[in-house]
Scaffold this motif. Structure first.
Motif, PDB file in Angstrom:
ATOM      1  N   GLY A 154       0.805  -1.213   0.000  1.00 47.90           N
ATOM      2  CA  GLY A 154       0.000   0.000   0.000  1.00 47.90           C
ATOM      3  C   GLY A 154       0.839   1.264   0.000  1.00 47.90           C
ATOM      4  N   LEU A 155       1.934   1.262   0.772  1.00 50.94           N
ATOM      5  CA  LEU A 155       2.806   2.435   0.844  1.00 50.94           C
ATOM      6  C   LEU A 155       3.513   2.699  -0.479  1.00 50.94           C
ATOM      7  CD1 LEU A 155       4.046   4.632   2.695  1.00 50.94           C
ATOM      8  CD2 LEU A 155       5.868   2.995   3.233  1.00 50.94           C
ATOM      9  N   ASN A 191     -11.092   3.970   8.295  1.00 53.03           N
ATOM     10  CA  ASN A 191      -9.754   3.773   8.865  1.00 53.03           C
ATOM     11  C   ASN A 191      -9.739   4.143  10.346  1.00 53.03           C
ATOM     12  OD1 ASN A 191      -7.841   2.610   7.106  1.00 53.03           O
ATOM     13  ND2 ASN A 191      -7.687   4.496   5.911  1.00 53.03           N
ATOM     14  N   ARG A 192     -10.421   5.203  10.706  1.00 50.02           N
ATOM     15  CA  ARG A 192     -10.462   5.597  12.120  1.00 50.02           C
ATOM     16  C   ARG A 192     -11.244   4.579  12.944  1.00 50.02           C
ATOM     17  NH1 ARG A 192     -10.937  10.926   9.715  1.00 50.02           N
ATOM     18  NH2 ARG A 192      -9.051  12.138  10.204  1.00 50.02           N
ATOM     19  N   PRO A 234      -5.265   2.027   1.877  1.00 50.52           N
ATOM     20  CA  PRO A 234      -6.412   2.007   0.948  1.00 50.52           C
ATOM     21  C   PRO A 234      -7.454   0.955   1.320  1.00 50.52           C
ATOM     22  CG  PRO A 234      -4.607   0.743   0.026  1.00 50.52           C
ATOM     23  CD  PRO A 234      -4.094   1.318   1.333  1.00 50.52           C
ATOM     24  N   PHE A 235      -8.613   1.082   0.719  1.00 49.55           N
ATOM     25  CA  PHE A 235      -9.678   0.084   0.842  1.00 49.55           C
ATOM     26  C   PHE A 235     -10.035  -0.447  -0.538  1.00 49.55           C
ATOM     27  CE2 PHE A 235     -10.439   2.421   4.836  1.00 49.55           C
ATOM     28  CZ  PHE A 235     -10.409   1.343   5.714  1.00 49.55           C
ATOM     29  N   ALA A 236     -10.811  -1.529  -0.525  1.00 48.83           N
ATOM     30  CA  ALA A 236     -11.170  -2.202  -1.772  1.00 48.83           C
ATOM     31  C   ALA A 236     -12.686  -2.284  -1.908  1.00 48.83           C
ATOM     32  CB  ALA A 236     -10.569  -3.605  -1.787  1.00 48.83           C
ATOM     33  N   PRO A 287     -14.803   7.013  -5.420  1.00 49.56           N
ATOM     34  CA  PRO A 287     -13.539   7.677  -5.057  1.00 49.56           C
ATOM     35  C   PRO A 287     -12.849   7.094  -3.831  1.00 49.56           C
ATOM     36  CG  PRO A 287     -15.426   9.032  -4.439  1.00 49.56           C
ATOM     37  CD  PRO A 287     -15.967   7.927  -5.293  1.00 49.56           C
ATOM     38  N   THR A 288     -13.585   6.531  -2.876  1.00 51.71           N
ATOM     39  CA  THR A 288     -12.937   6.108  -1.630  1.00 51.71           C
ATOM     40  C   THR A 288     -12.291   4.731  -1.726  1.00 51.71           C
ATOM     41  OG1 THR A 288     -14.971   5.159  -0.726  1.00 51.71           O
ATOM     42  CG2 THR A 288     -14.561   7.476  -0.278  1.00 51.71           C
ATOM     43  N   VAL A 289     -12.438   4.052  -2.870  1.00 50.66           N
ATOM     44  CA  VAL A 289     -11.779   2.750  -3.025  1.00 50.66           C
ATOM     45  C   VAL A 289     -10.774   2.782  -4.168  1.00 50.66           C
ATOM     46  CG1 VAL A 289     -13.597   1.381  -1.967  1.00 50.66           C
ATOM     47  CG2 VAL A 289     -13.743   1.927  -4.416  1.00 50.66           C
ATOM     48  N   ILE A 290     -10.373   3.983  -4.586  1.00 52.57           N
ATOM     49  CA  ILE A 290      -9.330   4.149  -5.595  1.00 52.57           C
ATOM     50  C   ILE A 290      -8.076   4.646  -4.881  1.00 52.57           C
ATOM     51  CG2 ILE A 290      -8.685   5.173  -7.787  1.00 52.57           C
ATOM     52  CD1 ILE A 290     -11.249   3.439  -7.857  1.00 52.57           C
ATOM     53  N   HIS A 291      -6.985   3.887  -5.008  1.00 54.91           N
ATOM     54  CA  HIS A 291      -5.746   4.251  -4.319  1.00 54.91           C
ATOM     55  C   HIS A 291      -5.095   5.450  -5.016  1.00 54.91           C
ATOM     56  CE1 HIS A 291      -2.822   3.694  -1.332  1.00 54.91           C
ATOM     57  NE2 HIS A 291      -2.047   2.776  -1.887  1.00 54.91           N
ATOM     58  N   VAL A 292      -4.087   6.019  -4.389  1.00 59.57           N
ATOM     59  CA  VAL A 292      -3.465   7.235  -4.916  1.00 59.57           C
ATOM     60  C   VAL A 292      -2.806   7.020  -6.272  1.00 59.57           C
ATOM     61  CG1 VAL A 292      -3.126   8.291  -2.648  1.00 59.57           C
ATOM     62  CG2 VAL A 292      -1.345   6.793  -3.601  1.00 59.57           C
ATOM     63  N   ASP A 293      -2.498   5.768  -6.633  1.00 59.30           N
ATOM     64  CA  ASP A 293      -1.903   5.492  -7.940  1.00 59.30           C
ATOM     65  C   ASP A 293      -2.960   5.166  -8.989  1.00 59.30           C
ATOM     66  OD1 ASP A 293      -2.701   3.050  -7.006  1.00 59.30           O
ATOM     67  OD2 ASP A 293      -0.799   2.019  -7.366  1.00 59.30           O
ATOM     68  N   GLY A 294      -4.233   5.324  -8.644  1.00 58.34           N
ATOM     69  CA  GLY A 294      -5.305   5.096  -9.601  1.00 58.34           C
ATOM     70  C   GLY A 294      -5.734   3.654  -9.747  1.00 58.34           C
TER      71      GLY A 294
END
Length: 587
Positions: A218-219, A454-455, A464-466, A502-509
């Motif tokens: 993920g990182l 996450n909280r 990220p989430f899936a 949008p909330t299940v798309i990681h920062v790399d798309g």
């Protein structure tokens, strides 16, 4: 014929009855100890009870590891060093065991090995209330067990099969040709050239701890491997390798985790910073770049290896197994590469799957035809409405009964409104992914929902989430779709996917999707379609039903405890719905 399978590493049990897999579960779900190292006493008991068997009914026990032979003498150790190129530093753990036994009776050594027949016989006997077990214990080589589990459930006639992990029976990467339910060995890489240990050691350098490789993956999306010179990447993995037609992992990275961790100094030289200390945010430079460099190196090695294996077999259907196959980003790169026409990664491709793999392989060797229902994940225990209602009443929860499948509509309405819902239905999944049986669900179309979940789960906010998505609708949200029933392939989201989810798309798309088939998962599929009726997307954010540091819930009691502990908005458990009161309301 009844075959009990045991995973000798992650402590899982499985039961194959007349060639058919009927049950499998990890011990951690029962003893509530994450990554439990306890023998699978409760898991064995569950498998036997579910199959309606007593200990005396078990004909064979299959253990998915031949590790006993690793401890059988000094000559073997020396041969590994001198003939097979094992760096001596990798063998210190073996020597630490041997030094107490080298000059004792070899029979005593085997008795003390955790994989000896005597050991497993005692544990199985204890699991079955001391009734005794007369079954013969057979050992299935570790990667053969992985290969069997990777390929047999596919239903394919012919395929390529690649197993990659840290190490099992001295092997770390093994290729097989799969034909008519049999696997033919092609080539292997040894413990001294392990992609699994590369990633394991990098995860330690990044400060994530034992068996936290998913965080490294993920990182990696937060770093750009282009920031790392090619000369540095060559000091991680070289492709094609000088010692192998597949790849060569830099030996300085593979110094033993248990003895000095010399790899830490190598990573420090490469990236200019020591091991990440506790309390320092993981996204602090240079750690994301280091994660990205390791991820890119892994993908480069796997792509080259897959190319070689497919060329060797001529089969462009690929089965992946072993712990490295948990890396959905790498799996996604393999799928996107065009090297294969079809890709199968089974539920629990890591060692947890070898209990089933070993049992199926042994049943096959003994003349039975192995049978596994394709694309099934739910091999664990289930609970009746009476058991669920009793647990709810014991906890003092107020709840409503939802007859038939109306629980799907009730939960969908809450998810659409932005509530975070615990979803506990049917038999428990096998493996590390929650796949619609022991899940926490939320609306992936509400921006910021990932931070909220996450909280709730006490996770790092950058993780990220899936999504779970109705299988036939996947192409509306990702590029180059393919079946992904176990959430083990990462796809690049298309513009619609980025806009709608949008909330299940990681920062790399990318997005790590579970595709949900109506035939296999009718209740969960109905929930997705009910969600679509409120939101326009047949998808939910799906994460495992557990708090940080805990195993996924198994029983109604576990679910209720986690529901309270995390403060979920609602719990949809069997045919019952419990709602947390609004702030200030009386419970």
């Amino acid at each position: 014929m009844n075959v009990l399978g045991i995973d000798a590493s992650h402590n899982t049990a499985a039961l194959v009855k007349d060639g058919r897999l009927v049950a499998s579960a990890e011990e951690e779900r029962f003893d509530r100890c994450k990554h439990s190292r306890n023998p699978p006493v409760h898991a064995i008991r569950f498998c036997l009870e579910y199959a309606g068997l007593a200990a005396a009914d078990v004909d064979y026990v299959a253990v998915g590891m031949d590790e006993v032979d690793h401890y059988s003498g000094l000559g073997l150790i020396l041969s590994k060093v001198l003939l097979e190129g094992y760096p001596p530093g990798l063998l210190r753990k073996r020597f630490s065991v041997l030094r107490h036994h080298l000059f004792t009776d070899p029979a005593r050594l085997r008795t003390h090995s955790p994989l000896s027949s005597a050991y497993w016989g005692k544990k199985v006997d204890a699991a079955t209330d001391g009734t005794g077990l007369s079954a013969e214990i057979r050992v299935i080589p570790h990667h053969v067990a992985h290969g069997a589990w990777a390929s047999l459930p596919t239903g394919w006639k012919n395929a390529s099969c690649l197993v990659a992990d840290g190490a099992g029976d001295w092997e770390s990467t093994t290729a097989y040709a799969y034909h008519d339910q049999s696997i033919e060995f092609l080539r292997k890489e040894t413990y001294a050239n392990s992609l699994g240990f590369l990633y394991f050691n990098a995860t330690d350098y990044l400060g994530f701890g034992f068996l936290q490789e998913g965080k490294t993956m993920g990182l990696a999306a937060y770093g750009d491997p282009q920031d790392v010179p090619g000369a540095v990447l060559d000091q991680i993995v070289r492709v094609p390798g000088e010692l192998s037609p597949w790849y060569t992992v830099d030996s300085r990275i593979l110094t033993d985790y248990y003895y000095g961790r010399g790899y830490l100094s190598h990573f420090t030289r490469l990236f200019g910073a020591p091991k990440r200390p506790p309390g320092l945010e993981a996204t602090t430079p240079p750690y994301p770049v280091a994660a990205a460099a390791v991820q890119r190196s892994l993908e480069k090695a796997l792509l080259h290896t897959v190319k070689k294996v497919v060329e060797s077999t001529g089969e462009k259907k690929l089965c992946l197994g072993g712990g490295v196959a948990m890396n959905c980003s790498a799996n996604g790169k393999i799928w996107a590469s065009g090297l294969v026409d079809e890709l199968a990664v089974q539920v629990a491709p890591m060692d947890s799957g070898t209990a089933a793999g070993a049992a199926l392989r042994l049943a096959q060797q003994l003349g039975e035809k192995p049978l596994v229902e394709p694309d099934r994940s739910d091999w664990g225990p289930e609970f009746s409405d009476a058991e669920i209602e009793k647990a709810l009443e014991a906890a003092g929860l107020r709840f409503e009964r939802c007859p038939g499948s109306s629980i799907a509509g009730k939960a969908a309405d809450l998810v659409a409104k932005g509530k975070i819902v615990g979803w506990f239905q049917g038999r428990m999944e096998l493996g590390a992914r929650a796949l619609g049986h022991r899940s926490i669900l939320a609306n992936p179309g509400i921006k910021g929902m990932n931070d909220r979940v996450n909280r709730v789960k006490h996770r790092e906010l950058w993780r990220p989430f899936a999504p779970s998505i109705a299988a036939e609708r996947l192409g509306e949200y990702v590029q180059k779709p393919c079946p992904s029933p176990f959430m083990l392939i990462a796809f690049h989201a298309n513009p619609n996917g980025k806009r709608e989810l949008p909330t299940v798309i990681h920062v790399d798309g990318t997005t790590r999707v579970q595709t949900v088939d109506k035939r296999l998962e009718p209740l969960y599929y109905r929930l997705l379609r009910e969600v679509e009726g409120h939101t326009s997307h047949p998808a939910v954010l799906n994460t495992s039903f557990n708090d940080a540091g805990e195993p996924i819930v198994c029983s109604p009691r576990d679910a209720i405890r986690s529901y309270f502990g995390m403060g979920l908005d609602a719990l949809a458990i069997g045919n019952y719905l419990a709602l947390n009161p609004e702030p200030g309301a009386k419970r």
